[in-house]
Design an enzyme around this catalytic site. Structure first.
Site, mmCIF file in Angstrom:
data_model
loop_
_atom_site.group_PDB
_atom_site.id
_atom_site.type_symbol
_atom_site.label_atom_id
_atom_site.label_comp_id
_atom_site.label_asym_id
_atom_site.label_seq_id
_atom_site.Cartn_x
_atom_site.Cartn_y
_atom_site.Cartn_z
ATOM 1 N N PHE A 102 0.847 -1.193 0.000
ATOM 2 C CA PHE A 102 0.000 0.000 0.000
ATOM 3 C C PHE A 102 0.888 1.251 0.000
ATOM 4 O O PHE A 102 1.987 1.239 0.552
ATOM 5 C CB PHE A 102 -0.920 -0.022 1.230
ATOM 6 N N ASP A 173 6.510 -3.307 8.718
ATOM 7 C CA ASP A 173 5.141 -2.873 8.412
ATOM 8 C C ASP A 173 4.252 -4.114 8.529
ATOM 9 O O ASP A 173 4.206 -4.956 7.627
ATOM 10 C CB ASP A 173 5.061 -2.249 7.019
ATOM 11 N N HIS A 176 -0.738 -5.861 7.723
ATOM 12 C CA HIS A 176 -1.511 -7.028 7.290
ATOM 13 C C HIS A 176 -1.341 -8.206 8.253
ATOM 14 O O HIS A 176 -1.834 -9.292 7.951
ATOM 15 C CB HIS A 176 -1.018 -7.516 5.918
ATOM 16 N N GLN A 199 -7.383 0.106 10.409
ATOM 17 C CA GLN A 199 -8.324 0.614 9.397
ATOM 18 C C GLN A 199 -9.371 -0.474 9.121
ATOM 19 O O GLN A 199 -9.164 -1.650 9.430
ATOM 20 C CB GLN A 199 -7.503 0.991 8.145
ATOM 21 N N ARG A 231 4.535 16.231 24.328
ATOM 22 C CA ARG A 231 4.582 16.256 25.795
ATOM 23 C C ARG A 231 5.518 15.172 26.318
ATOM 24 O O ARG A 231 5.806 14.195 25.625
ATOM 25 C CB ARG A 231 3.185 16.028 26.379
ATOM 26 N N TYR A 238 1.141 22.219 29.270
ATOM 27 C CA TYR A 238 1.491 23.112 28.160
ATOM 28 C C TYR A 238 2.999 23.179 27.924
ATOM 29 O O TYR A 238 3.493 24.151 27.397
ATOM 30 C CB TYR A 238 0.880 24.491 28.378
ATOM 31 N N ARG A 248 -3.524 11.031 18.875
ATOM 32 C CA ARG A 248 -4.123 10.098 19.831
ATOM 33 C C ARG A 248 -5.399 9.454 19.284
ATOM 34 O O ARG A 248 -6.121 10.047 18.490
ATOM 35 C CB ARG A 248 -4.459 10.835 21.128
HETATM 36 C C1 LIG Z 1 -3.332 -0.259 5.499
HETATM 37 C C2 LIG Z 1 -1.848 -0.209 5.341
HETATM 38 C C3 LIG Z 1 -1.054 0.821 5.879
HETATM 39 C C4 LIG Z 1 -1.612 2.085 6.436
HETATM 40 O O1 LIG Z 1 -2.565 1.988 7.350
HETATM 41 P P1 LIG Z 1 -3.675 3.142 7.545
HETATM 42 O O2 LIG Z 1 -4.230 2.804 8.864
HETATM 43 O O3 LIG Z 1 -4.652 3.012 6.416
HETATM 44 O O4 LIG Z 1 -2.962 4.455 7.532
HETATM 45 C C5 LIG Z 1 0.319 0.705 5.825
HETATM 46 N N1 LIG Z 1 0.893 -0.341 5.217
HETATM 47 C C6 LIG Z 1 0.181 -1.320 4.644
HETATM 48 C C7 LIG Z 1 0.906 -2.461 4.004
HETATM 49 C C8 LIG Z 1 -1.213 -1.269 4.660
HETATM 50 O O5 LIG Z 1 -1.917 -2.244 4.051
#
Ligand SMILES: *Cc1c(COP(=O)(O)O)cnc(C)c1O
Length: 410
Positions: A102, A173, A176, A199, A231, A238, A248
């Protein structure tokens, strides 16, 4: 008269569907509803201290992954960006990424003014090819972002070995790969940091959301500060020490994720078993090759079940048309990315944030043949919710493919 076998009419032409089950996602029950309703009634929707339900979910997720820390944030792009900043990248540094993923995996690199270097994927797994990584390292390389694509573990031993030899940081990453494993370790917990997305399509979801996990105290401290407007735990409200933002999540998301997390392990077990079963069924079909699961013990998250399609065994039917027929048969599937990432206009044209990319970096010269082939002709994705079906459902996926093959070859 010749007796020809009965060819079933394709669903795309008005015939019966081969796959009759539908696969809802997300999956929830009254307990999820009640948990969210409880927060609504409490009036404590946000959580500026990242305490309460947010801290509870972070602890549960860290425990599940076997890491010291988990830091939630608004999505799985920001989680990657927090990890990159924490790794100390500077403008112009190079970050190695795959082209078959992605956009976020590479666009976050642009957002920190670094240079994505696209390395081809392994044809058998669609994950970064470690041999190609080493050849691409320069004195500007700082980070490797292996993507556990579809939920399949990258070759982490080889990647960590390269990272140690060249003093590089590794950010997994794992968007998935919730609940997936490599040699008994949870994906995301193996490199310097691991990034997750919540997501709506992902295997653990609250509509939107993200998480970064780590065992590294220094990385934790900076990421924890960056996601909460700079922070520090010991500072005043502040007082802002670092160039962070408000990244967040809400308490509503946190309690929903805590409920959803209770299902993750069993769902992952089911997808993994169904994936193995579908491998065995599809390997009997001429012109269909499931991706390899690699050569070590893994647990696959099957965010996607991917197989390679060979149009020469389907009367030269283009992949897009094949996928349209399968989808009409009731199989939740897709042809995947139309192009490797370096072909996206953002890289070809180097717009806006791309000023840190030297003129010498010309993405029109990048060509990764395996990723090109995967996009154009080969890769077919079945979506994760379908991998939660029964054995009979899984059999119907193979039936759908066989039915299309018989129809186009008749
Ligand atoms: C979905 C996804 C992201 C990003 O996630 P979001 O929550 O949509 O920002 C990053 N890397 C891969 C491989 C993804 O499939």
């Amino acid at each position: 008269m010749n007796k020809t076998p009965l060819i079933e009419q394709l669903a795309i032409d008005g015939g019966e569907k081969a796959v009759t089950t539908t696969f809802p996602w997300p999956i929830y029950d009254e307990q999820d509803v009640e948990a969210v309703a409880h927060i609504v009634r409490s009036g404590q929707w946000g959580n500026p201290d990242c305490a309460g339900a947010v801290a509870d979910f972070e602890q549960q997720f860290a425990k599940y992954c076997g890491t010291k820390y988990a830091i939630s944030c608004v999505n799985g792009s920001v989680s990657l960006r927090l990890a990159l900043i924490a790794c100390g990248v500077r403008p112009g540094d190079e970050v190695i990424v795959p082209p078959y993923t992605f956009i976020a995996t590479a666009s976050v690199v642009l957002e920190v003014n670094c240079v994505p270097v696209f390395i081809d994927i392994d044809p058998d797994t669609y994950n970064l090819d470690p041999k190609a990584i080493e050849a691409a390292i320069t004195e500007r390389t700082k980070v490797i972002i292996p993507v556990h694509f579809a939920g399949l573990a990258c070759d982490m031993d080889a990647i960590l070995d390269i990272a140690h030899r060249y003093n590089l940081r590794v950010i997994e990453d794992a968007a998935h790969a919730h609940g997936a494993e490599y040699k008994g370790q949870k994906l995301g917990s193996i490199g310097d940091a691991g990034s997750f997305s919540f997501q709506s399509s992902k295997n653990l979801t609250s509509g939107e959301g993200g998480m970064v996990i780590t065992n590294d105290d220094a990385l934790y401290q900076i990421m924890n500060s960056l996601r909460n407007v700079g922070r520090l735990p010991e500072g005043q409200w502040y007082d802002h020490f670092n160039p962070g933002c408000n990244y967040r999540i809400t308490q509503l998301q946190a309690v929903l994720l805590s409920e959803q997390l209770k299902r993750l392990n069993e769902q992952t077990r089911i997808r993994n078993e169904n994936g193995l079963y579908l491998d065995s069924l599809l390997s009997e079909l001429d012109g269909i090759t499931p991706l390899s699961r690699g050569h070590v013990t893994i647990r696959h998250a099957y965010h996607l079940y991917i197989f390679r399609y060979d149009p020469t065994k389907f009367n030269q039917l283009p992949k897009q048309a094949f996928v349209a027929m399968l989808a009409a048969e009731g199989l939740p599937c897709s042809a995947g990315y139309p192009h490797p990432l370096y072909r996206q206009p953002v890289f070809q044209q180097k717009n806006w944030m791309c000023y840190a990319i030297p003129d010498a970096v010309d993405y029109s010269q990048v060509y990764c043949p395996v990723a090109e082939r995967a996009c154009a002709d080969e890769a077919v994705w079945i979506f994760q919710q379908a991998m939660l079906g029964t054995r009979r459902d899984i059999e119907s996926f193979a039936d759908a493919i066989r039915k299309v093959q018989q129809a186009v070859n008749k």
